[in-house]
Design a protein around this motif. Structure first.
Motif, short mmCIF file in Angstrom:
data_model
loop_
_atom_site.label_atom_id
_atom_site.label_comp_id
_atom_site.label_asym_id
_atom_site.label_seq_id
_atom_site.Cartn_x
_atom_site.Cartn_y
_atom_site.Cartn_z
N GLY A 91 0.83 -1.19 0.00
CA GLY A 91 0.00 0.00 0.00
C GLY A 91 0.86 1.24 0.00
N MET A 92 0.69 2.09 1.00
CA MET A 92 1.46 3.34 1.12
C MET A 92 2.69 3.17 2.00
SD MET A 92 -0.26 5.63 -0.60
CE MET A 92 -1.90 6.20 -1.05
N HIS A 93 2.99 1.91 2.39
CA HIS A 93 4.07 1.68 3.35
C HIS A 93 4.93 0.51 2.88
CE1 HIS A 93 2.20 4.58 6.05
NE2 HIS A 93 1.05 4.01 5.74
N PHE A 94 5.79 0.01 3.78
CA PHE A 94 6.73 -1.05 3.42
C PHE A 94 6.63 -2.19 4.42
CE2 PHE A 94 8.61 2.93 1.92
CZ PHE A 94 8.95 2.63 0.61
N ALA A 95 6.90 -3.41 3.93
CA ALA A 95 6.92 -4.57 4.81
C ALA A 95 7.88 -5.60 4.23
CB ALA A 95 5.53 -5.17 4.96
N TYR A 96 8.46 -6.41 5.13
CA TYR A 96 9.27 -7.54 4.71
C TYR A 96 8.36 -8.63 4.13
CZ TYR A 96 13.19 -5.65 7.50
OH TYR A 96 14.18 -4.87 8.04
N GLU A 97 9.01 -9.62 3.52
CA GLU A 97 8.24 -10.72 2.91
C GLU A 97 7.40 -11.49 3.93
OE1 GLU A 97 10.13 -12.95 -0.63
OE2 GLU A 97 11.83 -12.14 0.49
N ASP A 98 7.87 -11.58 5.17
CA ASP A 98 7.11 -12.34 6.17
C ASP A 98 6.01 -11.51 6.82
OD1 ASP A 98 8.47 -10.65 7.87
OD2 ASP A 98 9.37 -12.23 9.09
N GLY A 99 5.80 -10.27 6.31
CA GLY A 99 4.74 -9.41 6.82
C GLY A 99 5.18 -8.42 7.88
N THR A 100 6.39 -8.54 8.39
CA THR A 100 6.90 -7.59 9.39
C THR A 100 7.01 -6.21 8.76
OG1 THR A 100 8.18 -9.35 10.47
CG2 THR A 100 8.80 -7.07 10.97
N LEU A 101 6.46 -5.21 9.41
CA LEU A 101 6.50 -3.85 8.88
C LEU A 101 7.93 -3.32 8.89
CD1 LEU A 101 3.34 -2.37 10.61
CD2 LEU A 101 3.60 -2.91 8.18
N ARG A 278 4.25 4.81 -12.97
CA ARG A 278 4.65 3.73 -13.89
C ARG A 278 4.62 2.39 -13.15
NH1 ARG A 278 7.15 4.86 -18.61
NH2 ARG A 278 8.59 3.11 -18.38
N PRO A 279 4.15 1.32 -13.82
CA PRO A 279 3.93 0.04 -13.14
C PRO A 279 5.18 -0.56 -12.49
CG PRO A 279 2.84 0.05 -15.28
CD PRO A 279 3.67 1.30 -15.21
N ASN A 280 6.35 -0.35 -13.08
CA ASN A 280 7.57 -0.94 -12.52
C ASN A 280 8.03 -0.26 -11.24
OD1 ASN A 280 7.92 -2.78 -14.71
ND2 ASN A 280 8.81 -1.13 -15.93
N VAL A 281 7.60 0.97 -11.03
CA VAL A 281 8.07 1.76 -9.90
C VAL A 281 7.29 1.38 -8.65
CG1 VAL A 281 8.33 4.10 -8.98
CG2 VAL A 281 8.76 3.66 -11.40
N THR A 282 8.01 1.08 -7.58
CA THR A 282 7.37 0.59 -6.37
C THR A 282 7.07 1.68 -5.35
OG1 THR A 282 9.55 0.11 -5.43
CG2 THR A 282 8.41 -1.69 -6.59
N HIS A 283 7.82 2.78 -5.42
CA HIS A 283 7.63 3.85 -4.43
C HIS A 283 8.17 5.15 -5.01
CE1 HIS A 283 11.77 2.47 -3.85
NE2 HIS A 283 12.05 3.63 -3.26
N TYR A 301 0.23 9.37 -6.32
CA TYR A 301 0.95 8.18 -6.81
C TYR A 301 0.39 6.88 -6.27
CZ TYR A 301 4.36 11.77 -8.09
OH TYR A 301 4.97 12.88 -8.62
N GLN A 302 -0.34 6.93 -5.15
CA GLN A 302 -0.89 5.73 -4.52
C GLN A 302 0.21 4.70 -4.22
OE1 GLN A 302 -4.34 5.09 -3.56
NE2 GLN A 302 -4.11 7.32 -3.72
N LYS A 303 1.35 5.21 -3.78
CA LYS A 303 2.50 4.39 -3.44
C LYS A 303 3.22 5.04 -2.25
CE LYS A 303 3.15 2.76 -8.19
NZ LYS A 303 3.97 2.79 -9.42
N PRO A 304 4.10 4.29 -1.57
CA PRO A 304 4.86 4.91 -0.48
C PRO A 304 5.67 6.10 -0.99
CG PRO A 304 5.14 2.52 -0.47
CD PRO A 304 4.44 2.85 -1.75
N VAL A 305 5.77 7.13 -0.15
CA VAL A 305 6.52 8.33 -0.50
C VAL A 305 7.72 8.44 0.43
CG1 VAL A 305 6.49 10.86 -0.55
CG2 VAL A 305 4.54 9.56 -1.43
#
Length: 507
Positions: A91-101, A278-283, A301-305
């Protein structure tokens, strides 16, 4: 194998007859019906390697083809408790693969890779004691004020005409870079790796596009299996005169397509933001001092800033490198309470020395890192990531057309004027009012910034009870103001700059 940790296969063979960078070596890893195809690379001295990042535990089979032909099996054990996998956008934030923020509190050491071993070691020791969990630094050396030293080695060997031969990687360089990535990883620090930049006297910024792609392909073969790397396509892409927008788009698409794991990817600006939709851009990775736009950028952008450059705490002559530690601290609080993330930098010049943290590393000298660490501790104890609180005025910037028309017909002159402002209203609101964030109804964080209120009214949900703390962001103190507060709550404040209030739900 262990989940979330790089697994490496090594093979002995003859030296490649052609390019040392673009070789025929591929591996397929299979687990539970899923396949992952990765490219291998030549590491020098007749050694070929394939690197793989297992993202789940289980039994794997693998098959290598090309210059090495081999197959085998490996059991991948579940991840260690301290290992969480790659960081991704949620969403607008970041997390590790195991779900840890993951809450990025970064710093900048552009030419970290290009210093003598003693200085690199000193920088690593400084990072151990610092609050930062992300470091921005460049693959290529940087030529700029306070950074004129010659690097120990370069990414490629040279051709007879003096140009860089991207088909002949300098293996000592890449091993050195990998050593830095591994050391950062062991400290839990993400490496925001800058792939290009314009500050150059060696010719890397002017390489033809075909050479850029060979370089990127080799980099991805070697580094994509490191779990702690992010791809920053550039530092100040819009100052790289040798590359067109079409070149940048090709680079972005190439990196995204060639990375088997889809690490975080963005592009840093000087003046004009990259198109983060752009679709490839994650944040969004943004350089700006206009921090009250964070809420607008999140919506746009609907992505983390991430504000990866907001000026630097320091004392050099440049306007971007001479803000106070207090102002750097304030900028972090402004960004974080609006639901964004911020990056630190430091440019203190000592008499007779030419080692600034922002460029070369060494020792941290400023007052802001401890205060940034204090903020980081508060954020990490919250029940979730921070979202911006929108005042009724800010909400007017995205009312429906029907509601807007009604307000324009019936509203007071002040309301009508605000409706006509559009996005400018967001800037007005964020610059004239306090910065507020929330974690649902669990917590509310208010930063008064430069305001010196002696009192205020905090509007809390009436259905819950809250413990209200007064925070001094500079002195790093927390004092309980109220217990069991709810609804409209009057606060008595100290009337000083840098005050914040945290309300946590207790029922």
């Amino acid at each position: 194998m262990r989940q979330y940790e790089m697994f490496e296969l090594s093979f002995q063979g003859a030296q490649p007859e052609g390019s040392f960078a673009d070789i025929d070596l591929e591996a397929v890893f299979c687990c539970g019906g899923e396949e992952k195809v990765v490219k291998g690379f030549y590491a020098g001295d007749g050694v070929y390697k394939v690197r793989f990042l297992p993202e789940k535990a289980g039994s794997y089979s693998w098959k290598v083809t090309g210059v090495a032909e081999q197959e085998g099996e490996a059991l991948c054990e579940s991840a260690d408790e301290s290992c969480h996998g790659m960081v991704g956008a949620e969403g607008m934030h970041f997390a590790y693969e195991d779900g840890t923020l993951f809450y990025p509190f970064g710093t900048t050491v552009y030419a970290l890779m290009h210093q003598e071993d003693r200085l690199v070691a000193q920088t690593m020791e400084s990072l151990k004691a610092a609050p930062f969990n992300k470091v921005r630094f460049c693959v290529f050396p940087k030529h700029y004020d306070f950074n004129h030293n010659e690097p120990p080695c370069f990414a490629f060997e040279k051709r007879e005409d003096g140009s860089w031969d991207v088909d002949r990687p300098c293996f000592a360089f890449w091993e050195r870079l990998e050593g830095i990535l591994a050391r950062l990883g062991r400290m839990g620090i993400q490496a925001d790796l800058i792939l290009f930049h314009p500050y150059d006297r060696w010719g890397f910024a002017a390489m033809p596009q075909k050479d850029n792609l060979v370089y990127l392909d080799y980099l991805l073969r070697r580094l994509a299996a490191f779990p702690n790397v992010w791809w920053s396509l550039a530092n100040e892409y819009d100052l790289c005169g040798a590359k067109s927008i079409e070149d940048w788009e090709e680079i972005e698409e190439f990196v995204a397509a060639k990375d088997p794991y889809r690490h975080l990817l963005s592009n840093h600006n000087c003046f004009k933001n990259w198109d983060f939709t752009r679709p490839n851009v994650t944040h969004a990775c943004i350089q700006s001092k206009v921090l009250n736009k964070v809420a607008r950028w999140r919506r746009q952008y609907q992505k983390p800033v991430v504000i990866d450059e907001c000026c630097y705490e320091g004392n050099i002559q440049h306007i971007w490198g001479s803000i106070s530690g207090r102002e750097m601290t304030n900028r972090f609080w402004r960004v974080v309470t609006m639901g964004g993330y911020c990056t630190h930098g430091e440019t203190f010049l000592d008499p007779g020395q030419d080692v600034l943290w922002w460029s070369r590393g060494g020792r941290l000298k400023g007052e802001s890192p401890a205060r940034i660490g204090f903020l980081k501790g508060i954020v990490e104890e919250l029940p979730g990531p921070i979202e911006p609180v929108e005042s009724w005025i800010m909400k007017m910037t995205h009312v429906s057309d029907e509601e807007k028309e009604q307000l324009l017909q019936q509203g007071e002159p002040f309301v009508k004027a605000m409706l006509r402002m559009g996005d400018e209203l967001v800037d007005f609101c964020n610059s004239e009012f306090v910065y507020q964030g929330h974690c649902g109804q669990e917590a509310y964080l208010t930063f008064y910034d430069l305001r010196t209120c002696a009192e205020d009214v905090l509007e809390l949900p009436e259905a819950h009870k809250y413990r209200v703390e007064l925070i001094d962001t500079w002195d790093m103190t927390r004092t309980v103001l109220l217990e069991n507060a709810s609804g409209k709550t009057k606060l008595t404040l100290p009337g000083k700059e840098g005050t914040a209030v945290l309300a946590r739900k207790v029922d």
